[in-house]
Design a protein around this motif. Structure first.
Motif, PDB file in Angstrom:
ATOM      1  N   GLN A 462     -28.737  -4.578  15.135  1.00 37.06           N
ATOM      2  CA  GLN A 462     -27.578  -3.782  15.520  1.00 37.06           C
ATOM      3  C   GLN A 462     -26.936  -4.328  16.794  1.00 37.06           C
ATOM      4  O   GLN A 462     -25.708  -4.399  16.903  1.00 37.06           O
ATOM      5  N   ARG A 463     -27.788  -4.727  17.767  1.00 32.72           N
ATOM      6  CA  ARG A 463     -27.248  -5.324  18.988  1.00 32.72           C
ATOM      7  C   ARG A 463     -26.521  -6.635  18.697  1.00 32.72           C
ATOM      8  O   ARG A 463     -25.442  -6.901  19.248  1.00 32.72           O
ATOM      9  N   GLN A 464     -27.121  -7.453  17.828  1.00 33.22           N
ATOM     10  CA  GLN A 464     -26.455  -8.703  17.472  1.00 33.22           C
ATOM     11  C   GLN A 464     -25.122  -8.439  16.788  1.00 33.22           C
ATOM     12  O   GLN A 464     -24.129  -9.128  17.035  1.00 33.22           O
ATOM     13  N   HIS A 465     -25.116  -7.439  15.932  1.00 40.32           N
ATOM     14  CA  HIS A 465     -23.867  -7.084  15.251  1.00 40.32           C
ATOM     15  C   HIS A 465     -22.819  -6.622  16.255  1.00 40.32           C
ATOM     16  O   HIS A 465     -21.636  -7.018  16.164  1.00 40.32           O
ATOM     17  N   LYS A 470     -17.967  -7.678  19.593  1.00 40.47           N
ATOM     18  CA  LYS A 470     -17.321  -7.844  20.895  1.00 40.47           C
ATOM     19  C   LYS A 470     -16.766  -9.254  21.064  1.00 40.47           C
ATOM     20  O   LYS A 470     -15.664  -9.443  21.594  1.00 40.47           O
ATOM     21  N   GLN A 471     -17.526 -10.260  20.608  1.00 39.17           N
ATOM     22  CA  GLN A 471     -17.057 -11.627  20.717  1.00 39.17           C
ATOM     23  C   GLN A 471     -15.805 -11.843  19.873  1.00 39.17           C
ATOM     24  O   GLN A 471     -14.847 -12.495  20.317  1.00 39.17           O
ATOM     25  N   GLU A 472     -15.815 -11.301  18.654  1.00 37.51           N
ATOM     26  CA  GLU A 472     -14.628 -11.415  17.812  1.00 37.51           C
ATOM     27  C   GLU A 472     -13.442 -10.687  18.435  1.00 37.51           C
ATOM     28  O   GLU A 472     -12.298 -11.155  18.350  1.00 37.51           O
ATOM     29  N   ARG A 477      -8.294 -11.050  21.260  1.00 37.40           N
ATOM     30  CA  ARG A 477      -7.423 -10.809  22.407  1.00 37.40           C
ATOM     31  C   ARG A 477      -6.919 -12.120  23.014  1.00 37.40           C
ATOM     32  O   ARG A 477      -5.743 -12.234  23.397  1.00 37.40           O
ATOM     33  N   PHE A 478      -7.791 -13.145  23.101  1.00 31.04           N
ATOM     34  CA  PHE A 478      -7.388 -14.440  23.645  1.00 31.04           C
ATOM     35  C   PHE A 478      -6.292 -15.074  22.787  1.00 31.04           C
ATOM     36  O   PHE A 478      -5.305 -15.616  23.308  1.00 31.04           O
ATOM     37  N   ARG A 479      -6.478 -14.974  21.454  1.00 29.17           N
ATOM     38  CA  ARG A 479      -5.472 -15.541  20.561  1.00 29.17           C
ATOM     39  C   ARG A 479      -4.142 -14.811  20.701  1.00 29.17           C
ATOM     40  O   ARG A 479      -3.068 -15.441  20.704  1.00 29.17           O
ATOM     41  N   GLU A 480      -4.211 -13.499  20.830  1.00 33.70           N
ATOM     42  CA  GLU A 480      -2.971 -12.744  20.987  1.00 33.70           C
ATOM     43  C   GLU A 480      -2.284 -13.089  22.300  1.00 33.70           C
ATOM     44  O   GLU A 480      -1.047 -13.247  22.334  1.00 33.70           O
TER      45      GLU A 480
END
Length: 553
Positions: A462-465, A470-472, A477-480
């Motif tokens: 669950q933490r990895q998910h 969060k990374q996605e 946000r960076f792409r936007e």
């Protein structure tokens, strides 16, 4: 409470979703076709020509014919999905909106119980589905509803109330029955929690006095009748509102007690050793004990072989040991919680003639007291051990023994009628009925360390998910932001180009204007030199309209 305020919200939403689904429309269309086939075979032109019972029979046969087909399986999957979705939405809202911390599992179980009770109150004919709770103790309010459904008898209730109305519901031995009821509640160890209950003794007196009057005999009621009424009284008291009157409690008990006394097997009714039913049940219990614990069977056989009776020693021993307990269905031999669990298993099978759990529970009773029985030296000690040590047995111990030794056989007896389909035109369509609730395989038991390891792995996944999410999200946000900066750069570049164009046009127009003005001045000077006066004509016609306007302005 279920049923108290109409259909539950989450259950009604699930019902609406199902009724509006394509799976429901496909199933009803197939059901109508099957019903039409049944009517055609019976030479019935219109469904409305049938009586209510005939309509139900035709629909039952039609439903049985399509049971197990693709539309049926698709509908069952849709029903399961809708129920699960609406239930967990309801639980999530309660967990989010609640003022105090609630247990999610407890909320889910509570809503499921209330949903079951709501459906049963709306459709009492579905009480057979309660067989899914075999080998489980029922919650107090669900137990009250279950017993009421199986022991309902409107005729007996009306007769009792009519006798009460004319003050003819009491036996000549009413006073003696009341005293015996008080003495039973005061002296029986397993009834001590009812000793100070003012309603309990009076309710026992009302029902047993009326029952004695119905018997039309001058002899006293046997002690077993007093014992058998106590569990029914306990269930009514557990679920009764504080404002419920004694008359209301008595009316319910009269209905259920008379029904139960008419339904109980012959072994519970009499202690006659010559009764064929009694002998048959004792033979079955004897065979079970021989199969499950031969060493204990040999110990009991050896102790009872000292007496000179023509009967087989083990069966004779079980008759002496178990007959008193079976005659009261273990009332007085078990604590009230354990006793009500055993009665739950009996009540849910009252509609199944092939089902009889008494031999199994009698054998389980003996097996659970194995350590005490092995130390006994005489038949009297063995019979006393059942009475003194029985109240120490718990529900969990009985459940474990039943699950280990008798669950498969009793479950098959309980659901034997499900394997007998209604007659249909095409025998290949006679598929087994839906049994999702009780045929789901039981998950294997796991050790605490295995559950702990599984929980750690689930939390890690669950933490990895969550980290991936969060990374996605950061990448999105960076792409936007990058796209936004790119668009701003393009807009700035376009603005600079536009400003340059406008500046070039301005310079060009200013140069044109200065040339035109210079030419006009030279013309005027030449005219004055030639004529000696300033001309009154204008050379504005030489300018284009925009330039002329700019000049005169």
């Amino acid at each position: 409470m279920a049923g108290g305020s109409g259909t539950l919200t989450w259950l009604q939403k699930a019902r609406n979703h199902i009724e509006n689904s394509q799976e429901w429309r496909d199933f009803t269309a197939r059901l109508c076709d099957a019903a039409q086939q049944q009517m055609t075979e019976s030479h019935v032109h219109f469904f409305t020509d049938l009586s209510a019972a005939e309509k139900a029979f035709v629909l039952q046969r039609a439903a049985k014919a399509i049971q197990g087909g693709d539309p049926y399986n698709a509908l069952m999957s849709q029903v399961s999905t809708c129920l699960e979705e609406q239930l967990y939405i309801q639980v999530a809202h309660e967990l989010q909106d609640g003022d105090r911390l609630k247990n999610k599992s407890a909320l889910v179980l509570s809503h499921i119980k209330n949903g079951v009770m709501n459906l049963l109150e709306e459709r009492p004919a579905m009480k057979g589905k309660l067989q899914a709770f075999f080998n489980q103790p029922l919650p107090a309010d669900l137990r009250r509803l279950t017993w009421r459904l199986y022991l309902s008898n409107t005729k007996a209730r009306v007769e009792y109330l009519s006798q009460v109305a004319v003050n003819k519901a009491k036996s000549p031995k009413d006073r003696e029955i009341f005293l015996r009821s008080q003495a039973l509640l005061s002296t029986e160890p397993t009834f001590q929690h009812l000793k100070n209950n003012k309603v309990a003794a009076q309710a026992l007196r009302n029902i047993l006095s009326y029952y004695h009057k119905l018997q039309g005999t001058a002899t006293n009621l046997p002690n077993t009748d007093y014992f058998l009424l106590v569990p029914l009284l306990q269930v009514v008291l557990d679920a009764a509102a504080p404002s419920l009157s004694l008359d209301s409690i008595s009316a319910v008990l009269a209905e259920e007690f008379i029904t139960f006394m008419n339904l109980r097997p012959q072994l519970m009714r009499l202690s006659s050793t010559k009764d064929p039913a009694s002998a048959n049940i004792l033979e079955e219990a004897t065979s079970m004990l021989e199969q499950k614990d031969r060493d204990l069977a040999n110990i009991i056989r050896g102790i009872y072989s000292q007496t000179e009776e023509p009967q087989e020693p083990l069966q004779r021993a079980l008759q002496h040991m178990l007959q008193p307990a079976i005659s009261t269905i273990f009332v007085g031999y078990l604590t009230m919680d354990t006793l009500l669990y055993v009665w739950d298993q009996i009540i849910i099978g009252l509609d199944q003639p092939s089902y009889n759990c008494l031999p199994a529970f009698s054998t389980a009773f003996i097996l659970l007291l194995r350590d005490y029985l092995k130390t006994c030296q005489s038949p009297g000690q063995m019979e006393a051990a059942l009475r003194t040590q029985g109240p120490n047995l718990s529900v969990q111990e009985f459940q474990d023994v039943i699950r280990k030794h008798f669950f498969r056989e009793l479950s098959s007896q309980l659901h034997r009628d499900d394997s007998d389909p209604f007659p249909v035109h095409d025998p290949t369509q006679a598929l087994p009925p839906w049994s999702y609730l009780y045929r789901v395989p039981v998950p294997p038991r796991t050790r605490p360390q295995d559950r702990r390891q599984a929980r750690v792995e689930r939390e890690m996944l669950q933490r990895q998910h969550m980290e991936r999410l969060k990374q996605e999200e950061r990448l999105q946000r960076f792409r936007e932001e990058e796209q936004k900066r790119h668009q701003e750069g393009r807009l700035l570049q376009l603005l600079e180009e536009t400003k340059g164009t406008f500046e070039a046009q301005r310079v060009y127009l200013e140069e044109q204007l200065s040339q035109v003005l210079f030419g006009e001045t030279e013309r005027k000077r030449n005219c004055m030199a030639d004529t000696g006066y300033e001309p009154n004509w204008s050379c504005n016609y030489l300018l284009t309209p925009p330039i002329a306007a700019s000049v005169w302005k």
